[in-house]
Design an enzyme around this catalytic site. Structure first.
Site, PDB file in Angstrom:
ATOM      1  N   ILE A  10      97.322 124.630 -34.428  1.00 51.62           N
ATOM      2  CA  ILE A  10      97.291 123.485 -35.364  1.00 51.62           C
ATOM      3  C   ILE A  10      98.433 123.550 -36.372  1.00 51.62           C
ATOM      4  CG2 ILE A  10      95.754 124.516 -37.124  1.00 51.62           C
ATOM      5  CD1 ILE A  10      94.317 121.630 -36.938  1.00 51.62           C
ATOM      6  N   GLN A  13     104.087 121.797 -34.637  1.00 53.76           N
ATOM      7  CA  GLN A  13     104.456 120.373 -34.694  1.00 53.76           C
ATOM      8  C   GLN A  13     103.370 119.474 -34.097  1.00 53.76           C
ATOM      9  OE1 GLN A  13     108.353 118.312 -33.149  1.00 53.76           O
ATOM     10  NE2 GLN A  13     107.091 118.701 -31.357  1.00 53.76           N
ATOM     11  N   LEU A  81      97.092 124.074 -27.940  1.00 53.16           N
ATOM     12  CA  LEU A  81      98.528 123.928 -28.202  1.00 53.16           C
ATOM     13  C   LEU A  81      99.179 125.263 -28.585  1.00 53.16           C
ATOM     14  CD1 LEU A  81      98.345 120.705 -30.417  1.00 53.16           C
ATOM     15  CD2 LEU A  81      98.449 120.875 -27.934  1.00 53.16           C
ATOM     16  N   ALA A  82      98.380 126.288 -28.833  1.00 52.13           N
ATOM     17  CA  ALA A  82      98.954 127.557 -29.289  1.00 52.13           C
ATOM     18  C   ALA A  82      99.747 128.211 -28.168  1.00 52.13           C
ATOM     19  CB  ALA A  82      97.846 128.507 -29.753  1.00 52.13           C
ATOM     20  N   GLN A  84     103.465 131.063 -27.696  1.00 51.34           N
ATOM     21  CA  GLN A  84     104.805 131.491 -28.074  1.00 51.34           C
ATOM     22  C   GLN A  84     105.679 130.467 -27.366  1.00 51.34           C
ATOM     23  OE1 GLN A  84     107.968 131.912 -28.725  1.00 51.34           O
ATOM     24  NE2 GLN A  84     108.233 133.064 -26.831  1.00 51.34           N
ATOM     25  N   SER A 126     104.325 122.671 -19.707  1.00 53.68           N
ATOM     26  CA  SER A 126     105.705 122.370 -20.112  1.00 53.68           C
ATOM     27  C   SER A 126     106.592 122.004 -18.922  1.00 53.68           C
ATOM     28  CB  SER A 126     106.290 123.597 -20.816  1.00 53.68           C
ATOM     29  OG  SER A 126     107.678 123.464 -20.931  1.00 53.68           O
ATOM     30  N   GLU A 128     109.420 122.946 -18.611  1.00 56.82           N
ATOM     31  CA  GLU A 128     110.203 124.147 -18.281  1.00 56.82           C
ATOM     32  C   GLU A 128     109.684 124.805 -17.002  1.00 56.82           C
ATOM     33  OE1 GLU A 128     112.888 125.730 -19.928  1.00 56.82           O
ATOM     34  OE2 GLU A 128     113.087 123.952 -21.174  1.00 56.82           O
ATOM     35  N   TYR A 150     109.206 132.291 -20.714  1.00 55.47           N
ATOM     36  CA  TYR A 150     108.329 131.241 -21.270  1.00 55.47           C
ATOM     37  C   TYR A 150     107.826 130.328 -20.153  1.00 55.47           C
ATOM     38  CZ  TYR A 150     107.129 126.757 -23.460  1.00 55.47           C
ATOM     39  OH  TYR A 150     106.493 125.581 -23.810  1.00 55.47           O
ATOM     40  N   ARG A 185     109.431 119.911 -36.363  1.00 56.93           N
ATOM     41  CA  ARG A 185     109.968 120.980 -35.503  1.00 56.93           C
ATOM     42  C   ARG A 185     110.479 122.111 -36.379  1.00 56.93           C
ATOM     43  NH1 ARG A 185     109.615 122.369 -30.110  1.00 56.93           N
ATOM     44  NH2 ARG A 185     111.034 121.155 -28.834  1.00 56.93           N
TER      45      ARG A 185
HETATM   46  P1  NAP Z   1     105.142 125.075 -32.137  1.00 59.50           P
HETATM   47  O1  NAP Z   1     105.503 124.145 -33.239  1.00 59.50           O
HETATM   48  O2  NAP Z   1     106.058 126.201 -31.801  1.00 59.50           O
HETATM   49  O3  NAP Z   1     103.708 125.663 -32.481  1.00 59.50           O
HETATM   50  C1  NAP Z   1     103.170 126.725 -31.754  1.00 59.50           C
HETATM   51  C2  NAP Z   1     101.791 127.017 -32.296  1.00 59.50           C
HETATM   52  O4  NAP Z   1     101.287 128.136 -31.550  1.00 59.50           O
HETATM   53  C3  NAP Z   1     101.782 127.400 -33.774  1.00 59.50           C
HETATM   54  O5  NAP Z   1     100.641 126.859 -34.377  1.00 59.50           O
HETATM   55  C4  NAP Z   1     101.675 128.927 -33.724  1.00 59.50           C
HETATM   56  O6  NAP Z   1     100.960 129.474 -34.803  1.00 59.50           O
HETATM   57  C5  NAP Z   1     100.825 129.107 -32.474  1.00 59.50           C
HETATM   58  N1  NAP Z   1     101.007 130.455 -31.935  1.00 59.50           N
HETATM   59  C6  NAP Z   1     102.141 131.027 -31.487  1.00 59.50           C
HETATM   60  N2  NAP Z   1     101.903 132.293 -31.117  1.00 59.50           N
HETATM   61  C7  NAP Z   1     100.587 132.520 -31.358  1.00 59.50           C
HETATM   62  C8  NAP Z   1      99.741 133.648 -31.218  1.00 59.50           C
HETATM   63  N3  NAP Z   1     100.194 134.791 -30.721  1.00 59.50           N
HETATM   64  N4  NAP Z   1      98.433 133.526 -31.605  1.00 59.50           N
HETATM   65  C9  NAP Z   1      97.971 132.354 -32.079  1.00 59.50           C
HETATM   66  N5  NAP Z   1      98.725 131.245 -32.244  1.00 59.50           N
HETATM   67  C10 NAP Z   1     100.006 131.351 -31.889  1.00 59.50           C
HETATM   68  O7  NAP Z   1     104.855 124.288 -30.793  1.00 59.50           O
HETATM   69  P2  NAP Z   1     104.759 122.705 -30.557  1.00 59.50           P
HETATM   70  O8  NAP Z   1     106.134 122.167 -30.462  1.00 59.50           O
HETATM   71  O9  NAP Z   1     103.773 122.111 -31.486  1.00 59.50           O
HETATM   72  O10 NAP Z   1     104.166 122.675 -29.066  1.00 59.50           O
HETATM   73  C11 NAP Z   1     102.767 122.737 -28.836  1.00 59.50           C
HETATM   74  C12 NAP Z   1     102.523 123.271 -27.446  1.00 59.50           C
HETATM   75  O11 NAP Z   1     103.200 122.455 -26.494  1.00 59.50           O
HETATM   76  C13 NAP Z   1     103.029 124.689 -27.208  1.00 59.50           C
HETATM   77  O12 NAP Z   1     102.109 125.326 -26.352  1.00 59.50           O
HETATM   78  C14 NAP Z   1     104.345 124.498 -26.502  1.00 59.50           C
HETATM   79  O13 NAP Z   1     104.650 125.603 -25.681  1.00 59.50           O
HETATM   80  C15 NAP Z   1     104.067 123.254 -25.695  1.00 59.50           C
HETATM   81  N6  NAP Z   1     105.227 122.427 -25.392  1.00 59.50           N
HETATM   82  C16 NAP Z   1     106.026 121.991 -26.410  1.00 59.50           C
HETATM   83  C17 NAP Z   1     107.123 121.194 -26.108  1.00 59.50           C
HETATM   84  C18 NAP Z   1     108.018 120.668 -27.201  1.00 59.50           C
HETATM   85  O14 NAP Z   1     109.076 120.121 -26.887  1.00 59.50           O
HETATM   86  N7  NAP Z   1     107.627 120.736 -28.453  1.00 59.50           N
HETATM   87  C19 NAP Z   1     107.398 120.842 -24.779  1.00 59.50           C
HETATM   88  C20 NAP Z   1     106.539 121.286 -23.786  1.00 59.50           C
HETATM   89  C21 NAP Z   1     105.443 122.059 -24.103  1.00 59.50           C
HETATM   90  P3  NAP Z   1     101.682 130.218 -36.054  1.00 59.50           P
HETATM   91  O15 NAP Z   1     101.909 129.134 -37.067  1.00 59.50           O
HETATM   92  O16 NAP Z   1     100.685 131.224 -36.471  1.00 59.50           O
HETATM   93  O17 NAP Z   1     102.956 130.812 -35.519  1.00 59.50           O
END
Ligand code: NAP
Length: 321
Positions: A10, A13, A81-82, A84, A126, A128, A150, A185
């Site tokens: 949460i 982004q 959504l969590a 790395q 993703s 990716e 990843y 972001r």
């Molecule tokens: P983001 O901003 O990087 O946020 C990632 C979230 O995951 C954060 O809340 C982070 O918490 C949490 N997290 C990371 N490592 C963790 C851990 N070890 N334990 C618990 N929580 C953890 O990602 P986003 O852009 O919102 O994307 C959301 C999801 O969509 C992700 O799964 C990402 O891989 C996927 N995705 C994103 C995109 C994109 O372009 N944005 C594209 C395809 C897929 P902390 O605040 O504690 O670090």
């Protein structure tokens, strides 16, 4: 009675924009965080949502902690959504990335299966996962050939989801998202970094922007629109996997030059540094959004220029070093 949704990640982004959408749809939103004291609520605060969300600490690598949360809130929907989520960091931390991005998904699905198999589950898959593909546009049927730790972790997590959907008849949706951006972001991601650095140069706070390979092309959309697609797929009678994308790609060179020109920063300040090239790189990637368009009536409403205009304006209004 109000519906209850749990969102992992949460603080990211998508977590912030999805929270806003769910609250608008009258859900009670439970946000799972690693630690209440150290998690950044920047995104939730920016959207003025923090006070409307119940935050719970939960280690997603521990099944018993997830079961405790499910027993307490018995949600109708879980949005996972969590992750790395940085491709670059995954090359430096491959094992940690793989462990968290897969084990967390296993645990969440196992908890649903054991506690209440009617809970709907959304997985953030993703683009990716596809890696270097033979045919564009990518569709839901395109084979995976992941090219980073990843991407490998996300592909494994995706198949865990499909397996629980098929084997146990759980409602498990996978949104296969292409890159999507917003003001929320983190600064390390490409588009955000370019905009911030260009503003810094404009303000005399920096001299140049160092970039990696600008010839690669990506399908890049706007996060607030993409979370609507996530929500829509979870309201259907049947779970499925959907690509969420704009339908076309743009080179990183075009993005950098558009931003610099818009901010009236000379483009010779953009310096290509081969040290920033990745060990393996996908040259071009874009998807077809036909499936989600015809099944869920979801349409993407921006061009790359209107997206960059929004991002630049919002960054200018909120810029701090
Ligand atoms: P983001 O901003 O990087 O946020 C990632 C979230 O995951 C954060 O809340 C982070 O918490 C949490 N997290 C990371 N490592 C963790 C851990 N070890 N334990 C618990 N929580 C953890 O990602 P986003 O852009 O919102 O994307 C959301 C999801 O969509 C992700 O799964 C990402 O891989 C996927 N995705 C994103 C995109 C994109 O372009 N944005 C594209 C395809 C897929 P902390 O605040 O504690 O670090």
């Amino acid at each position: 009675m109000k519906k209850v949704a749990i969102i992992t990640g949460i603080t990211g982004q998508d977590g912030a924009y999805l929270s806003r959408l769910l609250l608008k749809n009258d859900y009670t939103v439970i946000g799972l965080v690693r630690s209440k004291s150290s998690s950044s609520l920047r995104g939730l605060n920016y959207l003025n949502l923090a006070s409307q969300i119940v935050l719970e600490e939960c280690d997603l690598t521990d099944l018993s902690q997830i079961l405790r949360i499910l027993k307490e809130y018995n949600p109708t929907e879980i949005y996972n959504l969590a992750a790395q989520s940085s491709v670059s960091l995954s090359f430096a931390q491959p094992i940690g990335t793989f462990q968290f991005n897969t084990l967390s998904v296993f645990n969440l699905l196992e908890a649903i299966k054991q506690f209440n198999p009617l809970i709907k589950f959304y997985q953030a898959s993703s683009s990716e996962m596809f890696g270097e593909v033979k045919h564009l546009p990518i569709t839901e049927d395109t084979e995976f050939h992941p090219k980073s730790p990843y991407a490998i972790s996300k592909a494994a997590a995706h198949w865990i989801c499909v397996n629980y959907r098929e084997s146990y008849n759980l409602f498990v949706c996978c949104g296969i998202l292409f890159n999507h951006e917003s003001h929320l972001r983190t600064d390390t991601f490409f588009v955000k970094k370019v905009i911030r650095e260009a503003i810094k140069i404009q303000k005399g706070l920096s001299d140049q922007l160092k970039v990696g390979n600008l010839d690669i092309k990506r399908d890049i959309g706007y996060a607030p629109e993409y979370v609507e697609a996530m929500f829509k797929m979870m309201q259907q009678p049947k779970a499925d996997s959907y690509l969420i994308c704009t339908g076309s790609s743009v080179s990183l060179k075009y993005i950098v030059e558009y931003v610099f020109t818009k901010l009236e920063v000379p483009t010779h300040k953009i310096v290509v540094d081969e040290k920033l090239f990745r060990p393996s790189e996908i040259h071009d990637i874009y998807g077809s959004n036909k499936h989600i368009n015809t099944s869920l009536n979801w349409e993407y409403n921006h061009t790359i220029e209107t997206l960059l205009d929004i991002l630049v304006e919002e960054e200018l209004q909120n810029f701090t070093v």
